[in-house]
Design an enzyme around this catalytic site. Sequence first.
Site, PDB file in Angstrom:
ATOM      1  N   ASN A  84      -7.810   2.398  10.287  1.00 40.35           N
ATOM      2  CA  ASN A  84      -6.540   3.118  10.443  1.00 40.35           C
ATOM      3  C   ASN A  84      -6.864   4.528  10.925  1.00 40.35           C
ATOM      4  O   ASN A  84      -7.381   5.338  10.159  1.00 40.35           O
ATOM      5  CB  ASN A  84      -5.818   3.150   9.081  1.00 40.35           C
ATOM      6  CG  ASN A  84      -4.586   4.024   9.100  1.00 40.35           C
ATOM      7  OD1 ASN A  84      -4.072   4.367  10.172  1.00 40.35           O
ATOM      8  ND2 ASN A  84      -4.102   4.388   7.927  1.00 40.35           N
ATOM      9  N   TRP A  85      -6.561   4.791  12.183  1.00 38.44           N
ATOM     10  CA  TRP A  85      -6.942   6.085  12.777  1.00 38.44           C
ATOM     11  C   TRP A  85      -5.935   7.184  12.444  1.00 38.44           C
ATOM     12  O   TRP A  85      -6.139   8.341  12.818  1.00 38.44           O
ATOM     13  CB  TRP A  85      -7.099   5.948  14.290  1.00 38.44           C
ATOM     14  CG  TRP A  85      -8.216   5.027  14.714  1.00 38.44           C
ATOM     15  CD1 TRP A  85      -9.021   4.265  13.907  1.00 38.44           C
ATOM     16  CD2 TRP A  85      -8.643   4.757  16.054  1.00 38.44           C
ATOM     17  NE1 TRP A  85      -9.922   3.553  14.662  1.00 38.44           N
ATOM     18  CE2 TRP A  85      -9.709   3.827  15.988  1.00 38.44           C
ATOM     19  CE3 TRP A  85      -8.214   5.204  17.312  1.00 38.44           C
ATOM     20  CZ2 TRP A  85     -10.356   3.352  17.127  1.00 38.44           C
ATOM     21  CZ3 TRP A  85      -8.854   4.731  18.452  1.00 38.44           C
ATOM     22  CH2 TRP A  85      -9.920   3.819  18.355  1.00 38.44           C
ATOM     23  N   LYS A  86      -4.848   6.820  11.795  1.00 38.32           N
ATOM     24  CA  LYS A  86      -3.826   7.804  11.391  1.00 38.32           C
ATOM     25  C   LYS A  86      -3.410   8.680  12.577  1.00 38.32           C
ATOM     26  O   LYS A  86      -3.376   8.197  13.704  1.00 38.32           O
ATOM     27  CB  LYS A  86      -4.336   8.634  10.211  1.00 38.32           C
ATOM     28  CG  LYS A  86      -4.930   7.774   9.095  1.00 38.32           C
ATOM     29  CD  LYS A  86      -5.115   8.520   7.810  1.00 38.32           C
ATOM     30  CE  LYS A  86      -5.871   7.633   6.837  1.00 38.32           C
ATOM     31  NZ  LYS A  86      -5.796   8.077   5.461  1.00 38.32           N
ATOM     32  N   HIS A  98       2.059   1.895   4.297  1.00 41.63           N
ATOM     33  CA  HIS A  98       0.929   2.753   3.898  1.00 41.63           C
ATOM     34  C   HIS A  98       1.452   3.864   2.999  1.00 41.63           C
ATOM     35  O   HIS A  98       2.553   4.374   3.205  1.00 41.63           O
ATOM     36  CB  HIS A  98       0.262   3.344   5.149  1.00 41.63           C
ATOM     37  CG  HIS A  98      -1.058   3.990   4.865  1.00 41.63           C
ATOM     38  ND1 HIS A  98      -1.149   5.227   4.280  1.00 41.63           N
ATOM     39  CD2 HIS A  98      -2.327   3.567   5.061  1.00 41.63           C
ATOM     40  CE1 HIS A  98      -2.429   5.543   4.140  1.00 41.63           C
ATOM     41  NE2 HIS A  98      -3.169   4.556   4.606  1.00 41.63           N
ATOM     42  N   GLU A 142       0.886   6.866   2.854  1.00 44.79           N
ATOM     43  CA  GLU A 142       1.254   8.107   3.551  1.00 44.79           C
ATOM     44  C   GLU A 142       2.642   8.002   4.183  1.00 44.79           C
ATOM     45  O   GLU A 142       3.261   9.015   4.501  1.00 44.79           O
ATOM     46  CB  GLU A 142       0.172   8.444   4.598  1.00 44.79           C
ATOM     47  CG  GLU A 142      -1.111   8.900   3.917  1.00 44.79           C
ATOM     48  CD  GLU A 142      -2.370   8.724   4.754  1.00 44.79           C
ATOM     49  OE1 GLU A 142      -2.276   8.505   5.968  1.00 44.79           O
ATOM     50  OE2 GLU A 142      -3.463   8.803   4.157  1.00 44.79           O
ATOM     51  N   GLU A 174      -4.551  -0.402  -1.921  1.00 46.03           N
ATOM     52  CA  GLU A 174      -5.038   0.947  -1.649  1.00 46.03           C
ATOM     53  C   GLU A 174      -4.590   1.888  -2.768  1.00 46.03           C
ATOM     54  O   GLU A 174      -3.483   2.452  -2.707  1.00 46.03           O
ATOM     55  CB  GLU A 174      -4.474   1.451  -0.316  1.00 46.03           C
ATOM     56  CG  GLU A 174      -4.912   0.635   0.873  1.00 46.03           C
ATOM     57  CD  GLU A 174      -5.033   1.501   2.109  1.00 46.03           C
ATOM     58  OE1 GLU A 174      -6.113   1.499   2.708  1.00 46.03           O
ATOM     59  OE2 GLU A 174      -4.079   2.203   2.461  1.00 46.03           O
ATOM     60  N   GLY A 214      -8.595   8.919   1.263  1.00 47.31           N
ATOM     61  CA  GLY A 214      -8.967  10.193   1.879  1.00 47.31           C
ATOM     62  C   GLY A 214      -9.562  11.200   0.909  1.00 47.31           C
ATOM     63  O   GLY A 214      -9.728  12.368   1.242  1.00 47.31           O
ATOM     64  N   SER A 241     -11.353   5.326   0.670  1.00 43.41           N
ATOM     65  CA  SER A 241     -12.686   5.946   0.752  1.00 43.41           C
ATOM     66  C   SER A 241     -13.820   4.932   0.881  1.00 43.41           C
ATOM     67  O   SER A 241     -14.907   5.137   0.339  1.00 43.41           O
ATOM     68  CB  SER A 241     -12.924   6.873  -0.448  1.00 43.41           C
ATOM     69  OG  SER A 241     -11.995   7.950  -0.423  1.00 43.41           O
ATOM     70  N   GLY A 288      -9.815   4.462   6.619  1.00 48.60           N
ATOM     71  CA  GLY A 288      -9.379   5.618   7.398  1.00 48.60           C
ATOM     72  C   GLY A 288     -10.570   6.372   7.954  1.00 48.60           C
ATOM     73  O   GLY A 288     -11.077   6.083   9.039  1.00 48.60           O
ATOM     74  N   GLY A 289     -11.068   7.351   7.175  1.00 44.33           N
ATOM     75  CA  GLY A 289     -12.102   8.272   7.661  1.00 44.33           C
ATOM     76  C   GLY A 289     -13.305   7.605   8.296  1.00 44.33           C
ATOM     77  O   GLY A 289     -13.742   8.010   9.384  1.00 44.33           O
TER      78      GLY A 289
END
Length: 268
Positions: free
Chosen positions: A9-11, A95, A97, A182, A188, A228, A249-250
């Site tokens: 997920n590149w957000k 998600h 977010e 999640e 994150g 993470s 993500g990261g």
Amino acid sequence: MRRPMMAGNWKMVCDNTAAVELAGGIVADAGQTAGCDIVIAPPFTALSAVNEVTADSPVALAAQNMYWEDSGAFTGEIAADMLLSCGCEYVILGHSERRGRFGVIPDGFTEELRSVFGDNDATVNIKAKAAVAAGLKPIVCCGELLAEREQGMTDAIVSDQVRAFLAGCSDAEFNAITIAYEPVWAIGTGEVCDGDEANRVCGIIRGVVAEVAGQEVAEAMRILYGGSVKPDNVEGLMAQPEIDGGLVGGASLKADSFCTLIQVAARN
Ligand code: PEP
């Protein structure tokens, strides 16, 4: 046997130049990896450009959200057919977010801004049905807040979320859906959920799926862990029997670290 999936997920990261470069690195390094479905979710604006890179590779494209209507006066929203026309096969829904459970509040503003994107289990349920009707495969997220975990509410919160976003789904919808567990406190933050605990909660989720859709559907449904995930903790997570891959993500923003995650998932 459930086929593992590693989804990046590149957000809201990567302009088109950076997105094409990152996708190229992933296709070059991991494009031939057998035994794992590889999914990347760039921002909407980069989907078409990234599709040019991934089109003839095993790397599938996902969007990070969609709206349930086909078209019309919905400024700023994106319909499933638009995503299909950019080459998407998957769409991430609900998600944290987007649910407003983890909002970034600018200085001087109040908590009300937490729900700025407004997704909830009811809207995620409608979106998932619309996605499948159009031919997309939803990756639907759930997970508890830190305060909920500390109060011993994790199992109830996650079970309620899953029951609500799967409500009224048909067999075709169940078959298309992947669930991502999640825990919000792990997204994150660098604070990963312990493998045994993540496995336990994924098992609870599978139990809820069995309750609403039957044992066969539950056995076939992929349940990912997200929060993470990194090259140095992925082994312990992917070795767990209830965890069928990751939503990342990261660590998906660098081709080499994402490709390491893919290789580990493919082995498990
Ligand atoms: C995510 O974006 O869903 C996620 C889990 O992010 P990270 O891997 O950075 O925690």
